[in-house]
Design an enzyme around this catalytic site. Structure first.
Site, PDB file in Angstrom:
ATOM      1  CG  ASP A   1      78.475  56.147  58.253  1.00  0.00           C
ATOM      2  OD1 ASP A   1      77.456  55.635  58.758  1.00  0.00           O
ATOM      3  OD2 ASP A   1      79.071  57.114  58.753  1.00  0.00           O
TER       4      ASP A   1
ATOM      5  CG  HIS B   1      79.721  61.055  62.060  1.00  0.00           C
ATOM      6  ND1 HIS B   1      80.458  60.374  63.013  1.00  0.00           N
ATOM      7  CD2 HIS B   1      78.719  61.665  62.733  1.00  0.00           C
ATOM      8  CE1 HIS B   1      79.914  60.582  64.203  1.00  0.00           C
ATOM      9  NE2 HIS B   1      78.862  61.365  64.068  1.00  0.00           N
TER      10      HIS B   1
ATOM     11  CB  CYS C   1      80.470  64.054  64.906  1.00  0.00           C
ATOM     12  SG  CYS C   1      79.997  63.982  66.632  1.00  0.00           S
TER      13      CYS C   1
ATOM     14  CE  LYS D   1      73.224  58.171  64.139  1.00  0.00           C
ATOM     15  NZ  LYS D   1      73.265  59.313  65.047  1.00  0.00           N
TER      16      LYS D   1
ATOM     17  CD  GLN E   1      72.146  60.669  60.514  1.00  0.00           C
ATOM     18  OE1 GLN E   1      70.921  60.679  60.445  1.00  0.00           O
ATOM     19  NE2 GLN E   1      72.789  60.977  61.634  1.00  0.00           N
TER      20      GLN E   1
HETATM   21  N1  C6P Z   1      75.554  61.007  64.140  1.00  0.00           N
HETATM   22  C1  C6P Z   1      74.448  63.046  64.760  1.00  0.00           C
HETATM   23  O1  C6P Z   1      73.903  63.805  65.565  1.00  0.00           O
HETATM   24  P1  C6P Z   1      76.920  56.083  66.414  1.00  0.00           P
HETATM   25  O2  C6P Z   1      77.364  57.130  67.375  1.00  0.00           O
HETATM   26  O3  C6P Z   1      77.957  55.020  66.239  1.00  0.00           O
HETATM   27  O4  C6P Z   1      75.560  55.552  66.689  1.00  0.00           O
HETATM   28  O5  C6P Z   1      76.769  56.823  64.999  1.00  0.00           O
HETATM   29  C2  C6P Z   1      77.888  57.434  64.450  1.00  0.00           C
HETATM   30  C3  C6P Z   1      77.548  58.063  63.148  1.00  0.00           C
HETATM   31  C4  C6P Z   1      78.162  57.584  62.010  1.00  0.00           C
HETATM   32  N2  C6P Z   1      77.869  58.084  60.804  1.00  0.00           N
HETATM   33  C5  C6P Z   1      76.974  59.058  60.642  1.00  0.00           C
HETATM   34  C6  C6P Z   1      76.668  59.552  59.277  1.00  0.00           C
HETATM   35  C7  C6P Z   1      76.332  59.584  61.769  1.00  0.00           C
HETATM   36  O6  C6P Z   1      75.441  60.561  61.600  1.00  0.00           O
HETATM   37  C8  C6P Z   1      76.634  59.098  63.042  1.00  0.00           C
HETATM   38  C9  C6P Z   1      76.009  59.680  64.268  1.00  0.00           C
HETATM   39  C10 C6P Z   1      74.824  61.655  65.197  1.00  0.00           C
HETATM   40  O7  C6P Z   1      74.669  63.396  63.600  1.00  0.00           O
HETATM   41  C11 C6P Z   1      75.522  61.670  66.515  1.00  0.00           C
HETATM   42  S1  C6P Z   1      77.126  62.399  66.419  1.00  0.00           S
END
Ligand code: C6P
Length: 419
Positions: free
Chosen positions: A207, A131, A375, A233, A210
Site C-alpha cells: 500500500d 489503514h 482510519c 495525495k 503515503q
Molecule cells: N489516508 C489519511 O488521512 P484513498 O482513500 O483510497 O485515497 O486512500 C486510502 C489509504 C490507503 N492507505 C493509506 C496508508 C492511506 O493513508 C490511505 C488514506 C488518508 O491518512 C485518508 S483516510
C-alpha cells in the site's frame, strides 16, 4: 518552481506560488496553513489547468472515436499511464491499471487475485499499522475464502517487530503491508520484507498511498508484486488511483469489474477480455483526472523526488526542534522521532487536551491538521490511544507553517492552562 535545486527548509516562495489555494485566507482572516497533506495534497495550478484544458479543448471518450479530439484524449490518457509507469519504474505501461484510488486498487487485488488464488486455511499477513483500506478488504476476503489473517506486530512506538517474521510467513499466501504509516509516518523496510516473503513463496501487495507522494518508489527494486496509490495525495486530482501489478500476475487474474472497454469480444453466450491493462478498466474511465495526474507527475519529477524527501526531512527536523520545549510541557509525539525513518508526519497529543479540541483551536489560527484515528482503529487500540492530532508536510510547506503550528499549540496550552 525550484526545479532540481538542492532542497532546503528555506521557504521556497516559488513552489508556494504554484498552489493557488495557499493564497486563500480563512473566514477569520488567517492565512491558510495547510498541514494535512497525508489526507490529501493541494494541487498546483498546472494540474488544475490540465483538467480545464481537457474539458475545454478535447473532451471526448477514449479508445472509441476516430475523430481528432477523441484520438487526442486517448493519447493523453495513455501518455499519463506511461508517465506513471516511468515514475514507479514499472517494466511497461501495461502493468499500470487505473482505479479510483488506492482503496479500489487494493480491493481489485483482493477480489480478483484473492478470489482466484486464496483457499481455506491460507494465511494473509498484514502489519498492525495498516489503514482500514488495507485491512477490511482482506478481512472480507478471509470471510469469503476461509483464509486467516495474521499480523506483524508493532512495539509501543509503532515500530514493526520483524524478529518472528519467518514464523509468521509460514503458510502465508499473501503479505499486504503499508510502505509508510499514515498515522505515524513510519517508513517500513519493504524491500527486506518482500524478499523474505518471496523466499517462502508469498505474493506481496504494498500500500503505497503515503509513500509514492514522498519517496522515490521503484517497484522493481522493491520487487513488489502489487503497488497501490492515490493521485490525490501526490498533487493530483481525487478520483484517480493506480494499481501496479507484475504482468504475469495481472494476466492470470480474472477481471474485477466488467462491461464496456474491458472486453475483446462479446456474444449473447460469453465474452473474452481485453489485453492488459484495459482488462481491468471497465466502463468510461476518469479521463480528465488521469491526464491531470500525469501533469502532477511531471511536476514532481521536475521538482525531483530526492528533493521532496530532503525538503521533508529538513522540515521534520525543524519541527522536532521547535516542538521539543512543548514535550517538556506534556506534548507526546508518536512514531519514529527520527527524520530518517519518518515521512513528513508528526502525530501527537498535548497533555490531556483531546486531539479534536487541539485541531479546533489550531483551526481558529488557520492551521489545518487532522485529528482522530486516521482510519487505523486497530493501531490506535494497540497503542492505547483514542486519537492523535496529526500534522503532515509536503513540498509547499515551510518553516513558517511549523512556526504557526507551534504558536497554535501554545495558544492551546494557554486555553487549557498548561504551564
Ligand atoms: N489516508 C489519511 O488521512 P484513498 O482513500 O483510497 O485515497 O486512500 C486510502 C489509504 C490507503 N492507505 C493509506 C496508508 C492511506 O493513508 C490511505 C488514506 C488518508 O491518512 C485518508 S483516510
Amino acid at each position: 518552481m525550484n526545479r532540481g535545486a538542492s532542497a532546503t527548509v528555506t521557504p521556497d516562495l516559488n513552489v508556494r506560488a504554484d498552489f493557488p489555494i495557499l493564497k486563500e485566507r480563512t473566514s477569520r482572516g488567517k492565512p491558510l496553513i495547510y498541514l494535512d497533506s497525508a489526507a490529501t495534497s493541494q494541487k498546483p495550478q498546472a494540474v488544475i489547468d490540465a483538467i480545464a484544458r481537457y474539458y475545454s479543448e478535447y473532451n471526448a471518450n477514449i479508445h472509441r472515436g476516430v475523430y481528432e479530439i477523441a484520438a487526442r484524449a486517448t493519447d493523453a490518457f495513455e501518455e499519463a499511464r506511461a508517465k506513471v509507469a516511468r515514475f514507479l519504474n514499472a517494466a511497461e505501461p501495461a502493468e499500470i491499471v487505473w482505479t479510483r484510488n488506492a482503496t479500489e486498487a487494493i480491493n481489485l487485488v483482493a477480489w480478483s487475485w484473492g478470489g482466484a488464488n486464496l483457499h481455506a486455511g491460507d494465511i494473509i499477513l498484514l502489519t498492525q499499522l495498516e489503514h482500514h483500506s488495507n485491512l477490511v478488504p482482506w478481512q472480507l476476503l478471509a470471510e469469503r475464502t476461509g483464509a486467516h489473517l495474521r499480523y506483524i506486530p508493532v512495539d509501543d512506538r509503532g515500530e514493526p517487530i520483524l524478529d518472528d517474521l519467518d514464523t509468521l510467513l509460514q503458510g502465508c499466501a499473501l503479505v499486504a503491508l503499508t510502505h509508510v504509516s499514515n498515522t505515524l509516518g513510519t517508513i517500513l523496510p519493504v524491500a527486506e520484507i518482500v524478499a523474505r516473503a518471496h523466499s517462502t513463496g508469498a505474493i506481496v501487495l504494498v500500500d503505497g498511498a503515503q509513500a509514492a507522494p514522498h519517496l522515490a518508489v521503484d517497484v522493481r527494486a522493491l520487487d513488489a508484486d502489487f503497488y497501490a496509490l492515490s493521485a490525490h495525495k501526490m498533487l493530483g486530482p481525487t478520483g484517480i488511483g493506480v494499481l501496479y501489478g507484475k504482468r504475469r500476475l495481472l494476466e492470470a487474474m480474472p477481471p474485477f469489474l466488467s462491461g464496456g472497454d474491458m472486453i475483446r469480444s462479446v456474444s449473447y453466450e460469453r465474452s473474452t477480455f481485453n489485453e492488459l491493462p484495459w482488462k481491468f478498466e471497465a466502463g468510461t474511465s476518469n479521463i480528465a483526472d488521469a491526464i491531470a495526474f500525469g501533469t502532477a507527475i511531471d511536476y514532481l519529477e521536475a521538482y525531483g523526488m530526492e528533493n521532496v524527501r530532503a525538503h521533508e526531512r529538513a522540515l521534520l527536523a525543524y519541527a522536532f526542534e521547535r516542538l521539543a520545549p512543548l514535550e517538556a510541557r506534556g506534548l507526546a509525539i508518536y512514531g519514529p522521532h527520527d527524520v530518517e525513518r519518518s515521512s513528513g508526519v508528526v502525530s501527537m497529543n498535548f497533555a490531556d487536551i483531546h486531539a479534536h479540541d487541539l485541531a479546533s483551536i489550531l483551526d481558529t489560527e488557520g492551521v489545518c491538521i487532522r485529528a482522530g484515528h486516521h482510519c487505523t482503529m486497530p493501531l490506535m487500540a494497540r497503542l492505547d490511544l483514542a486519537a492523535t492530532a496529526r500534522a503532515s508536510f509536503y513540498i509547499y510547506n515551510d518553516r513558517r507553517d511549523v512556526d504557526a503550528l507551534v504558536a497554535g499549540l501554545e495558544k492551546a496550552a494557554t486555553i487549557f492552562r498548561i504551564s
